[in-house]
Design a protein around this motif. Structure first.
Motif, PDB file in Angstrom:
ATOM      1  N   LYS A 200     -20.057 -13.142 -13.736  1.00 61.77           N
ATOM      2  CA  LYS A 200     -20.304 -14.413 -13.015  1.00 61.77           C
ATOM      3  C   LYS A 200     -19.447 -14.485 -11.749  1.00 61.77           C
ATOM      4  CE  LYS A 200     -22.244 -17.818 -15.966  1.00 61.77           C
ATOM      5  NZ  LYS A 200     -21.935 -18.511 -17.205  1.00 61.77           N
ATOM      6  N   GLU A 201     -18.160 -14.083 -11.895  1.00 63.86           N
ATOM      7  CA  GLU A 201     -17.278 -14.102 -10.722  1.00 63.86           C
ATOM      8  C   GLU A 201     -17.737 -13.089  -9.685  1.00 63.86           C
ATOM      9  OE1 GLU A 201     -12.806 -14.399 -11.892  1.00 63.86           O
ATOM     10  OE2 GLU A 201     -14.038 -14.048 -13.646  1.00 63.86           O
ATOM     11  N   PHE A 202     -18.145 -11.883 -10.189  1.00 66.07           N
ATOM     12  CA  PHE A 202     -18.624 -10.865  -9.255  1.00 66.07           C
ATOM     13  C   PHE A 202     -19.819 -11.391  -8.462  1.00 66.07           C
ATOM     14  CE2 PHE A 202     -21.680  -7.581  -8.142  1.00 66.07           C
ATOM     15  CZ  PHE A 202     -20.908  -6.848  -7.267  1.00 66.07           C
ATOM     16  N   GLU A 203     -20.760 -12.011  -9.204  1.00 69.05           N
ATOM     17  CA  GLU A 203     -21.962 -12.517  -8.528  1.00 69.05           C
ATOM     18  C   GLU A 203     -21.620 -13.622  -7.529  1.00 69.05           C
ATOM     19  OE1 GLU A 203     -24.641 -13.212 -11.788  1.00 69.05           O
ATOM     20  OE2 GLU A 203     -24.652 -11.032 -12.106  1.00 69.05           O
ATOM     21  N   PHE A 204     -20.618 -14.429  -7.865  1.00 67.34           N
ATOM     22  CA  PHE A 204     -20.207 -15.491  -6.935  1.00 67.34           C
ATOM     23  C   PHE A 204     -19.595 -14.869  -5.664  1.00 67.34           C
ATOM     24  CE2 PHE A 204     -17.179 -19.218  -6.029  1.00 67.34           C
ATOM     25  CZ  PHE A 204     -18.129 -19.883  -5.275  1.00 67.34           C
ATOM     26  N   LEU A 205     -18.758 -13.853  -5.864  1.00 63.85           N
ATOM     27  CA  LEU A 205     -18.139 -13.203  -4.700  1.00 63.85           C
ATOM     28  C   LEU A 205     -19.210 -12.543  -3.827  1.00 63.85           C
ATOM     29  CD1 LEU A 205     -15.454 -12.653  -3.293  1.00 63.85           C
ATOM     30  CD2 LEU A 205     -15.125 -10.654  -4.736  1.00 63.85           C
ATOM     31  N   GLN A 206     -20.198 -11.983  -4.495  1.00 61.85           N
ATOM     32  CA  GLN A 206     -21.302 -11.344  -3.763  1.00 61.85           C
ATOM     33  C   GLN A 206     -22.099 -12.391  -2.964  1.00 61.85           C
ATOM     34  OE1 GLN A 206     -24.184  -7.830  -5.111  1.00 61.85           O
ATOM     35  NE2 GLN A 206     -24.575  -9.719  -6.189  1.00 61.85           N
TER      36      GLN A 206
ATOM     37  N   GLU B  80     -10.120 -18.139  -5.145  1.00 60.71           N
ATOM     38  CA  GLU B  80      -9.648 -19.116  -6.145  1.00 60.71           C
ATOM     39  C   GLU B  80     -10.034 -20.527  -5.710  1.00 60.71           C
ATOM     40  OE1 GLU B  80      -8.445 -18.639  -9.169  1.00 60.71           O
ATOM     41  OE2 GLU B  80      -8.822 -16.527  -8.704  1.00 60.71           O
ATOM     42  N   HIS B  81      -9.841 -20.802  -4.430  1.00 63.74           N
ATOM     43  CA  HIS B  81     -10.155 -22.127  -3.898  1.00 63.74           C
ATOM     44  C   HIS B  81     -11.658 -22.409  -4.047  1.00 63.74           C
ATOM     45  CE1 HIS B  81      -9.779 -25.611  -1.227  1.00 63.74           C
ATOM     46  NE2 HIS B  81     -10.961 -25.231  -0.741  1.00 63.74           N
ATOM     47  N   LEU B  82     -12.488 -21.444  -3.679  1.00 65.61           N
ATOM     48  CA  LEU B  82     -13.944 -21.676  -3.741  1.00 65.61           C
ATOM     49  C   LEU B  82     -14.427 -21.824  -5.183  1.00 65.61           C
ATOM     50  CD1 LEU B  82     -15.171 -19.294  -0.877  1.00 65.61           C
ATOM     51  CD2 LEU B  82     -15.239 -21.792  -0.895  1.00 65.61           C
ATOM     52  N   LYS B  83     -13.774 -21.107  -6.097  1.00 61.09           N
ATOM     53  CA  LYS B  83     -14.165 -21.233  -7.518  1.00 61.09           C
ATOM     54  C   LYS B  83     -13.974 -22.681  -7.981  1.00 61.09           C
ATOM     55  CE  LYS B  83     -12.270 -17.007  -8.995  1.00 61.09           C
ATOM     56  NZ  LYS B  83     -11.590 -16.244 -10.001  1.00 61.09           N
ATOM     57  N   GLU B  84     -12.925 -23.327  -7.437  1.00 59.74           N
ATOM     58  CA  GLU B  84     -12.652 -24.729  -7.794  1.00 59.74           C
ATOM     59  C   GLU B  84     -13.554 -25.684  -7.016  1.00 59.74           C
ATOM     60  OE1 GLU B  84      -9.941 -26.312  -9.650  1.00 59.74           O
ATOM     61  OE2 GLU B  84      -9.952 -24.361 -10.663  1.00 59.74           O
ATOM     62  N   ALA B  85     -13.679 -25.384  -5.719  1.00 63.61           N
ATOM     63  CA  ALA B  85     -14.350 -26.353  -4.832  1.00 63.61           C
ATOM     64  C   ALA B  85     -15.867 -26.395  -5.014  1.00 63.61           C
ATOM     65  CB  ALA B  85     -14.007 -26.030  -3.376  1.00 63.61           C
ATOM     66  N   ILE B  86     -16.461 -25.285  -5.443  1.00 63.53           N
ATOM     67  CA  ILE B  86     -17.929 -25.237  -5.568  1.00 63.53           C
ATOM     68  C   ILE B  86     -18.302 -25.503  -7.032  1.00 63.53           C
ATOM     69  CG2 ILE B  86     -19.985 -23.767  -5.252  1.00 63.53           C
ATOM     70  CD1 ILE B  86     -18.556 -24.495  -2.576  1.00 63.53           C
ATOM     71  N   ASN B  87     -19.098 -26.519  -7.262  1.00 62.49           N
ATOM     72  CA  ASN B  87     -19.462 -26.879  -8.645  1.00 62.49           C
ATOM     73  C   ASN B  87     -20.391 -25.856  -9.264  1.00 62.49           C
ATOM     74  OD1 ASN B  87     -18.023 -29.282  -8.912  1.00 62.49           O
ATOM     75  ND2 ASN B  87     -19.490 -30.266  -7.526  1.00 62.49           N
ATOM     76  N   ASP B  88     -21.448 -25.514  -8.519  1.00 62.54           N
ATOM     77  CA  ASP B  88     -22.438 -24.588  -9.055  1.00 62.54           C
ATOM     78  C   ASP B  88     -22.360 -23.279  -8.259  1.00 62.54           C
ATOM     79  OD1 ASP B  88     -24.620 -23.144  -9.780  1.00 62.54           O
ATOM     80  OD2 ASP B  88     -26.088 -24.750  -9.447  1.00 62.54           O
ATOM     81  N   TRP B  89     -21.859 -22.221  -8.904  1.00 57.06           N
ATOM     82  CA  TRP B  89     -21.622 -20.943  -8.212  1.00 57.06           C
ATOM     83  C   TRP B  89     -22.912 -20.243  -7.784  1.00 57.06           C
ATOM     84  CZ3 TRP B  89     -17.234 -18.221 -11.506  1.00 57.06           C
ATOM     85  CH2 TRP B  89     -16.092 -19.026 -11.458  1.00 57.06           C
ATOM     86  N   THR B  90     -24.060 -20.834  -8.165  1.00 51.24           N
ATOM     87  CA  THR B  90     -25.321 -20.197  -7.745  1.00 51.24           C
ATOM     88  C   THR B  90     -26.048 -21.052  -6.706  1.00 51.24           C
ATOM     89  OG1 THR B  90     -26.540 -21.295  -9.524  1.00 51.24           O
ATOM     90  CG2 THR B  90     -25.651 -19.094 -10.015  1.00 51.24           C
ATOM     91  N   ASP B  91     -25.417 -22.195  -6.346  1.00 46.09           N
ATOM     92  CA  ASP B  91     -26.076 -23.127  -5.429  1.00 46.09           C
ATOM     93  C   ASP B  91     -25.797 -22.723  -3.971  1.00 46.09           C
ATOM     94  OD1 ASP B  91     -26.899 -25.259  -3.873  1.00 46.09           O
ATOM     95  OD2 ASP B  91     -26.235 -26.775  -5.320  1.00 46.09           O
ATOM     96  N   VAL B  92     -26.803 -22.113  -3.352  1.00 45.09           N
ATOM     97  CA  VAL B  92     -26.659 -21.594  -1.992  1.00 45.09           C
ATOM     98  C   VAL B  92     -26.355 -22.727  -1.010  1.00 45.09           C
ATOM     99  CG1 VAL B  92     -27.950 -20.459  -0.112  1.00 45.09           C
ATOM    100  CG2 VAL B  92     -28.126 -19.601  -2.457  1.00 45.09           C
TER     101      VAL B  92
END
Ligand SMILES: CC(=O)SCCNC(=O)CCNC(=O)[C@H](O)C(C)(C)COP(=O)(O)OP(=O)(O)OC[C@H]1O[C@@H](n2cnc3c(N)ncnc32)[C@H](O)[C@@H]1OP(=O)(O)O
Ligand SMILES: O=C([O-])CC(=O)C(=O)O
Length: 451
Positions: free
Chosen positions: A354-360, A287-299
């Motif tokens: 999208k969430e799955f891919e972010f967790l991955q 939950e924290h990372l979903k908020e803290a990271i702007n672009d969920w695909t930005d390595v």
């Protein structure tokens, strides 16, 4: 002196009394955390219940990392899970039979055993009443307290004969779902002002379905939810004798104490954020990372943030990435791989790719972050563990986070009981009693009047 100051003063002494120089562990050959220098566990027992494999020892004594394997009474859980999944049925009951008895049941045995479990599911009136009275925030603590209370209603609580241990084990496995579901519904009622439902377990339902039914009522879940929960329970049921909670059960059992005291101790261990409680920590971290990271695909953005977390500069400043790392597994935890498959399928079905891919991506970059931080000093490869994907799976089948660690206990009770039975039944058993070397100074007693 105020009480608070007295507590502060005493706690200040901890700074010096608990200081133990790191070199002393090496000097006295102490296996910190019961671990050898190469991070493998110190061998403390033999078992036939489960086997956890993360590496092989080569002839020259060095370790070779291997993809993780988990065996229940010799059977690979990948095979168990995939065949039950393929047959689109539930299988937790037969895994309970397998772990407690040592062999797979035939159809008749399974039918009779499932009936026995079903008949044992309902709670005594007194137990229900005391869960209502407890209405606490933490379901693991309510579970432990309820288990301790079950001692009072057992006619032979201290009897450690084989037959009595088996009866108590079946009873505990059968009753955990109702304890947890009732504790949650009471919490929801008292904390969120929602109507209180105490549903009687249905004698024709599997354990997984009964849990969902008692939590949410008959219109609150689907067949797919039942099968997903059933598989998750199979995956969490057993993990060898060395994991902290099972070892706790074995240590306490070795004194000859009663089943309820020993299982309550195991629950206390499992609750810890480095063990079963990590599934809850992963959810908060996600939950924290979903908020803290702007672009969920930005390595790059994620890498920078994870490095801050490891430096204790971000998130809860514990320096850990939850759901990553394992005492035994190196290349992979087979349970994490199975749960990830389930998470991927469910995410597709529920439109949460999208969430799955972010967790991955978190999994991939977190492994990289932990390994890069160690650099050439890394003794061991890390991988995602069972707790990384479980919470996301539970959330997608509509289960609230308050029960996630309790769900782990609802499955692991099987492994705990199988190990307790083994601990109390092998020849040449002995109380578990390792040693601590005292490194303090000898101090002369000074009488009160002279201090
Ligand atoms: C059901 C379960 O119990 S599964 C585990 C659930 N727990 C978590 O997810 C919490 C995060 N993970 C961790 O804290 C650890 O990986 C544990 C507790 C699971 C295992 O700890 P250990 O057995 O000590 O790990 P291991 O011996 O492989 O440690 C390798 C090194 O990597 C570090 N490391 C391992 N995992 C992590 C992590 N998730 N975050 C940061 N550093 C880590 C360790 O600190 C250790 O460093 P050191 O050599 O300086 O001591
Ligand atoms: O084996 C361990 O140390 C922890 C673990 O994964 C479990 O108990 O499932």
């Amino acid at each position: 002196m105020k009480n608070e100051f007295m507590i502060y003063k005493l706690s200040e002494t901890v700074k010096s009394t608990c200081k133990i120089e790191s070199e002393l562990f090496e000097k006295f050959n102490v296996k910190r955390g019961l671990r050898n220098a190469d991070h493998t566990g110190v061998l403390v027992g033999l078992t036939t219940v489960g086997d956890v494999l993360g590496y092989e020892r080569l002839e020259d004594g060095s370790l070779q990392a291997i993809p993780g394997k988990l065996l229940y009474r010799g059977i690979d859980i990948d095979d168990l899970v995939h065949s039950i999944q393929h047959e689109k049925r539930t299988g937790f009951e037969e895994v309970i039979f397998l772990l407690l008895s040592g062999y797979l049941p035939d159809k008749d045995e399974l039918k009779q055993f499932s009936r026995l479990l079903n008949e044992s599911m309902a709670l005594e009136k007194q137990t229900k009443m005391s869960i209502i009275q407890l209405e606490g925030q933490n379901i693991m603590n309510i579970l432990a307290r309820t288990v301790l209370e079950m001692y009072t209603y057992d006619e032979a609580p201290d009897d450690t004969t084989r037959e009595n241990l088996m009866r108590q084990s079946i009873d505990l496995v059968a009753k955990f779902p109702a304890i947890i579901a009732y504790a949650y519904n009471i919490l929801r009622h008292s904390a969120k002002g929602q109507s209180l439902h105490i549903r009687h377990p249905n004698e024709n339902f599997s354990i997984a379905e009964n849990f969902l039914y008692m939590m949410k009522g008959s219109n609150g879940y689907t067949n797919l939810d039942v099968r997903v929960l059933d598989l998750a329970m199979i995956i969490h049921a057993e993990h060898g004798g060395g994991n902290n909670s099972t070892f706790t059960v074995r240590v306490t059992s070795s004194t000859g104490t009663d089943t309820y005291s020993s299982i309550a101790a195991g629950i206390g261990s499992l609750k810890g954020p480095l063990h079963g409680g990590a599934n809850l920590q992963v959810c908060s971290m996600f939950e924290h990372l979903k908020e803290a990271i702007n672009d969920w695909t930005d390595v790059k953005e994620l890498d920078t943030y994870l490095a801050k977390m490891l430096n204790r500069e971000a998130y809860n400043k514990a320096g850990l990435i939850y759901g990553i790392g394992h005492a035994v597994y190196t290349i992979s935890d087979p349970r994490a791989s199975l749960l990830k498959e389930m998470a991927r399928d469910l995410a597709e079905e529920k439109g949460r790719q999208k969430e799955f891919e972010f967790l991955q991506l978190i999994e991939e970059r977190a492994i990289n972050a932990v390994m890069s931080r160690k650099g050439s000093k890394a003794k061991k490869q890390v991988c995602a563990n069972v707790d990384l994907y479980s919470g996301f799976v539970y959330e997608m089948i509509g289960l609230p986070k308050e029960v996630y660690t309790a769900l782990f206990a609802m499955s692991r009770i099987v492994g705990w009981c199988a190990h307790r039975i083994e601990e109390l039944n092998f020849d040449d058993r002995r109380i578990i009693r390792p040693a601590y070397k005292n490194i303090g100074d000898f101090v002369e007693f000074v009488s009160l009047k002279d201090r």
